[in-house]
Design an enzyme around this catalytic site. Structure first.
Site, PDB file in Angstrom:
ATOM      1  N   LEU D 238     -25.632 -17.249  -1.688  1.00 55.09           N
ATOM      2  CA  LEU D 238     -26.770 -18.163  -1.706  1.00 55.09           C
ATOM      3  C   LEU D 238     -27.037 -18.695  -3.121  1.00 55.09           C
ATOM      4  CD1 LEU D 238     -28.732 -19.039   0.486  1.00 55.09           C
ATOM      5  CD2 LEU D 238     -30.323 -17.340  -0.409  1.00 55.09           C
ATOM      6  N   ASP D 239     -27.210 -19.997  -3.266  1.00 55.31           N
ATOM      7  CA  ASP D 239     -27.563 -20.620  -4.552  1.00 55.31           C
ATOM      8  C   ASP D 239     -26.490 -20.403  -5.610  1.00 55.31           C
ATOM      9  OD1 ASP D 239     -29.905 -21.215  -3.242  1.00 55.31           O
ATOM     10  OD2 ASP D 239     -31.092 -19.698  -4.272  1.00 55.31           O
ATOM     11  N   GLU D 240     -25.296 -19.985  -5.183  1.00 55.38           N
ATOM     12  CA  GLU D 240     -24.242 -19.704  -6.154  1.00 55.38           C
ATOM     13  C   GLU D 240     -23.036 -20.628  -5.963  1.00 55.38           C
ATOM     14  OE1 GLU D 240     -24.090 -17.343  -8.609  1.00 55.38           O
ATOM     15  OE2 GLU D 240     -26.147 -16.698  -8.214  1.00 55.38           O
TER      16      GLU D 240
END
Lengths: 294, 294, 294, 294
Positions: D238-240
């Site tokens: 996530l968000d990476e």
């Protein structure tokens, strides 16, 4: 000294011609056959003018070899062949022969410091053999950076004669590029023609708004909410030369004309150094009083 | 409903007068004595013009009380007293009486959508009782947002008459502000005078560069590296009214005039909405064909 | 010498207290009664913290009169009276007594040059009585600007002792503000406490992203499209102090970590000088590990 | 219909392989021999990874001729030949076959409107056959633009099953790209793997700062002076995922968390549409959890 020898093998080719199929392939093939490796290539076609532009940055190991002169001649012959077939204009720049730059300044020092500091930090790859000014004031800056400083006082009467002397000095110093770092004299049309597309000026406004003198005061009078700066090649038509780079900063009702002057210094030096850097990296093609900046 | 009642207690005062000591204290003291609490205050003095400007956003609990009319009268009387003593011009805006805005549009929809979406999301605090156009084309947009859409076809012959009808409609709808959301008709000087400092226009260039028609094509022709937009109050002198907001975006040699048009839409809507928002928050003072934008 | 004497009449008051009605009026009235004219005033209320902040820049003619000491005492007594009534914390700065700034630098010179050039051009109103470094390298810069240069070599073993000597030098030179112009030593918590809210550091990233060392290499590794810089007050918690100013520049896949370092220099010096200027103009209030920057 | 047929002759090739001399020449020569004309070409070499990337936008008249299928096959065979020789990965996109995009939205409408308006104005060249939401709320927006709207309510229990149904719908609709226009559900790792490098998400912060939920509130708490948005490909982490585009806007102490949310909408839609446009123009190469954006 790997870095240096690596750079000595590099060159940049700028070409322009009428657009037609096969140009990219012909240049890429010729350079490859010659033993060069393309590191970076940019192209642009102006569909209205039907004109093609390309910048190729490449690596040729023989340029750092024992027969550098021979390698250079072979490379130029290859490009001359292609250029002749496609009626190209072209310029080839070898990284081993850095551009020689003369800075012109008057009494304002922020652009001069900025260019000299960027030069010293390696951000601007060039030689700066001399600084020319119409005043003594900035000599300590030149001394601090160890660069010869030549003063040419100018009056309306002596201007033509002084410019001749300046051109002579620039020629004998093999200067490739003149940068007007807030030099407060208008160069003559003859001077601009002599160094066509080789004099970069910074105008402290967002041209074509506020051309002419005291642009920050003009901007204040009109009540604009942004002020800017424009770097352009100097031409006979004052403030009308091909634009290279522009930028702006926001201002407000609370800024006096003096505040605009102060705040404008930041944008002037940023825009001027960006334009000089683009020129030094051979990224600029001029046509039709406009620029392609790759 | 705490939020609503809280907002009903709020008002904004804009004053202007010759600068002199004690102005800030006099206004602050008067509002305090009246029972108001200052939430936000900005001031500006133009030292050359010797003119003082202040915007005070304050809270007066009585404005939401049982005797709202009495509270309003007392507040106005207080301010009138100070204003008379210091020869101030002033305007008092009550948050309970939102500005009534008419949008003018033609065939281009990006500014219209932008304003309507920001209005619906609560970003623009106003009422929008009507949209006026010289074409049918954008009626579905008005319908989608549930706003009455009035079409006034315009020809050179009918222009004066049509403007009269438009003004009549605007007046009977108690419109405070006209926003030209890319309305492609030039308003007459009479219209501009009638709604002086109450018509906001968006010009799709960085004024004063490229005033007049087809600014993106002008910008392309000159080879500039930035294009912009300017929101200003419309005046008799086309493209010469007081500037409220400006912004720019970078462009390059690879952008065609059509690309500039496309990319310009983003900056146009951003600049127009910023100007409208400043007006709706009563942040703008006009003097000397310039603006103070608090 | 009109400019100077005019400036000698100016002062800036920064106050903070629990929010309540009448604060603005009380301060404005007190200054007016005292004979001062408010030139500029900004206020902020943090509604959650219930805290009020105000910055008042004003003119008091008596401050340049024959009894400057008496005028100063009367002014301070007036403010002390208000402050005591409303439980305010306050600081009063007289323009006649410029802030005394010490610059700390190591081997990188772009921030140091930038601050010294802005100081010399009058953009940063302060005195710079000394520069401290842990290396000899930048002495010629200090010499060029005529500023005493003190070298304090630091090792892990000597650090505590060296900091004591530095603090002693700073105190005996009456230094008000320490600016870390890319000083590559971590100040101890004791040093930061000693000069609480009086040490400005520039971190070469957009905090809180990439806190810690080699932020440009971290940014390159993550593939971000912007890199930035953050000026903040130094505190015990490294890179966690109150943020004063931030800015970013766009980067792309074609930038190496070395390019990011080079391009970052522009944003670092811009952000650091903006923060220093805000401090020197007494625009910054610190609370809750955050800043109000008027 | 010159414009259409002209576009039908266009294609874009994205290739990647280990860097070696002759790549540019080989591709240019092959396309030229095939009868194609290169309109635009960009290349990048990551010197550390030793990886070469190129995007070639070209014109092949036969693609709009009577034997389009044959022309397509010949072109693909040519490229396959080169690719096999140099161990390239490659993708060929024909402008006559626009990308098919599914938009995912929840209750927030600004990104959805923005993409639909840009699509309608011709700024985003793609087909949008459907919109998926976990709520009914935005159905009127889909209706206004005449696009089928599919509601898939999601709970923790039904999530896996619902995603299967969504994937089935996306597959049967031949969707090439999923754009999460502020869709407030976290996609499963399986969903992200299924559409690897084909799901674009907008995170309302400047990643890696403030990853996770409520980033504007996190930003407010830290007292930052800029807030931003990040468009990235969605991945299991996530968000990476690989970052495509980022931008920021300045904020100040006077902005509440709600102000940041409001002001952030502008930057979110700007960044998301920029990323989607880059994807639709086949400008993005992904490697090493990073992007090359030509």
């Amino acid at each position: 000294m790997k870095q240096t020898s690596q750079n000595e093998t590099r060159a940049t080719l700028l070409v322009s011609c009428k657009d037609r199929p096969g140009l990219v392939a012909a240049l890429a093939q010729a350079l490859y056959t010659q033993g060069s490796n393309i590191l970076d290539a940019d192209q642009h076609t102006d569909p209205k003018a039907g004109q093609f532009f390309q910048r190729i940055h490449f690596d040729d190991p023989e340029l750092a070899g024992p027969d550098r002169d021979g390698a250079t001649r072979r490379l130029e012959a290859t490009i001359r062949g292609i250029a002749s077939r496609y009626e190209m204009t072209w310029k080839l720049h070898f990284q081993a022969e850095p551009t020689r730059v003369a800075l012109f300044a008057s009494k304002t020092d922020h652009c001069l410091y900025d260019l000299l500091l960027r030069h010293r930090s390696g951000e601007l790859t060039c030689n700066i053999p001399l600084i020319i000014s119409n005043h003594e004031l900035l000599r300590p800056v030149a001394d601090h950076f160890g660069i010869p400083f030549h003063v040419f006082p100018v009056t309306a009467e002596t201007k033509a004669e002084v410019e001749k002397a300046e051109i002579a000095l620039l020629e004998e110093s093999n200067i490739d590029l003149v940068v007007m770092a807030r030099y407060m004299q208008i160069l003559s049309g003859d001077f601009c023609d002599h160094f066509a597309s080789r004099v970069i000026n910074i105008h402290h406004s967002f041209l074509p708004a506020f051309a002419g003198g005291r642009p920050y005061h003009q901007a204040f009078g009109r009540g604009v909410k942004l002020v800017g700066a424009t770097a352009h090649y100097a031409t006979r038509d004052l403030d009308e030369g091909p634009i290279i780079a522009q930028d702006v900063i926001p201002v407000s009702h609370s800024d006096t004309p003096e505040d605009l002057v102060r705040r404008g210094r930041d944008v002037e030096r940023r825009v001027l150094s960006r334009a000089v850097r683009a020129h030094l990296e051979h990224r600029i093609a001029v046509y039709d009083n406009k620029t392609v900046v790759f």
